[in-house]
Design an enzyme around this catalytic site. Structure first.
Site, PDB file in Angstrom:
ATOM      1  CG  HIS A  22      -2.469  -0.025 -30.854  1.00  0.00           C
ATOM      2  ND1 HIS A  22      -3.351  -1.168 -31.305  1.00  0.00           N
ATOM      3  CD2 HIS A  22      -1.664  -0.507 -29.276  1.00  0.00           C
ATOM      4  CE1 HIS A  22      -2.683  -2.359 -30.547  1.00  0.00           C
ATOM      5  NE2 HIS A  22      -1.653  -2.108 -29.618  1.00  0.00           N
TER       6      HIS A  22
ATOM      7  CD  GLU B 247      -3.748  -0.754 -34.276  1.00  0.00           C
ATOM      8  OE1 GLU B 247      -4.310  -1.410 -33.654  1.00  0.00           O
ATOM      9  OE2 GLU B 247      -2.789  -0.045 -35.032  1.00  0.00           O
TER      10      GLU B 247
ATOM     11  CB  CYS C   6       1.558  -2.743 -29.406  1.00  0.00           C
ATOM     12  SG  CYS C   6       1.566  -2.938 -27.986  1.00  0.00           S
TER      13      CYS C   6
END
Length: 196
Positions: A175, A177, A82
């Site tokens: 993202h 994750e 990001c």
């Protein structure tokens, strides 16, 4: 293996650490904040693979991280997520502009490029989680970068810098994750493989 992570005080940073470390113990993460100037200087003197976290504001505002990335690019593997993805772009002379529309907590469908980068083993249509209002301007991205994936708006979602004789760098606008992102385990495995 040891990697360093620079936190830009983002609420997702510890999710990124959990994603990086996984359950196999393959990575140990040295955590430091973007304003830990002594820690950044130690990392500059004793570099190791680097992960640049998400965070608020513009990439130019993360001046200490930006300077470190410029120093370490090509010397150690780097992964930017990001804001970290945008910092990698700025460090190599690209521009970051306002996205067509802000995406915060929304999924985006990816179209893969010819070079897979960290998306190796995955097909177009992958859905990933976005939390951004800025994007890398592809017309300003240097020729050392490969665009690995774009979204429906044509915005860069994944890129890689694979220069012969240099350590690789990878940028993910989304993202990996997040529980909203598909393929997180594959992306982690590809990052571990890039560390050698």
């Amino acid at each position: 293996m040891r990697v360093a992570l620079i936190d830009h005080y983002d609420s997702f940073t510890f999710n990124v650490i959990d994603w990086l470390t996984g359950l196999d113990g393959a990575l140990t993460v040295d955590y430091l904040t973007c304003d830990d100037h002594a820690g950044i200087e130690r990392l500059r003197a004793n570099p190791c693979p680097l992960v640049v976290s998400p965070g608020p504001k513009r990439p130019e505002d993360a001046d200490a991280t930006l300077a470190l990335v410029k120093d370490l690019l090509g010397k150690v593997p780097i992964l930017g997520i990001c804001l970290g993805h945008q910092i990698l772009a700025i460090a190599t002379g690209a521009m970051v502009v306002r996205a067509a529309a802000p995406h915060h907590g929304a999924t985006r469908r990816l179209t893969m490029g010819r070079e897979p980068g960290l998306l190796k083993g995955m097909a177009s249509g992958l859905e990933v989680a976005s939390y951004n209002s800025l994007t890398v301007d592809p017309s300003t991205l240097g020729t050392s970068w490969q665009i690995n994936a774009i979204c429906d708006q044509g915005e860069i979602q994944a890129m890689s810098r694979l220069v012969e004789g240099e350590a690789p760098a990878f940028g993910l606008q989304f993202h990996p994750e997040s529980f909203l992102s598909q393929g997180a385990a594959v992306m982690r495995r590809n990052w571990l493989a890039a560390l050698g």
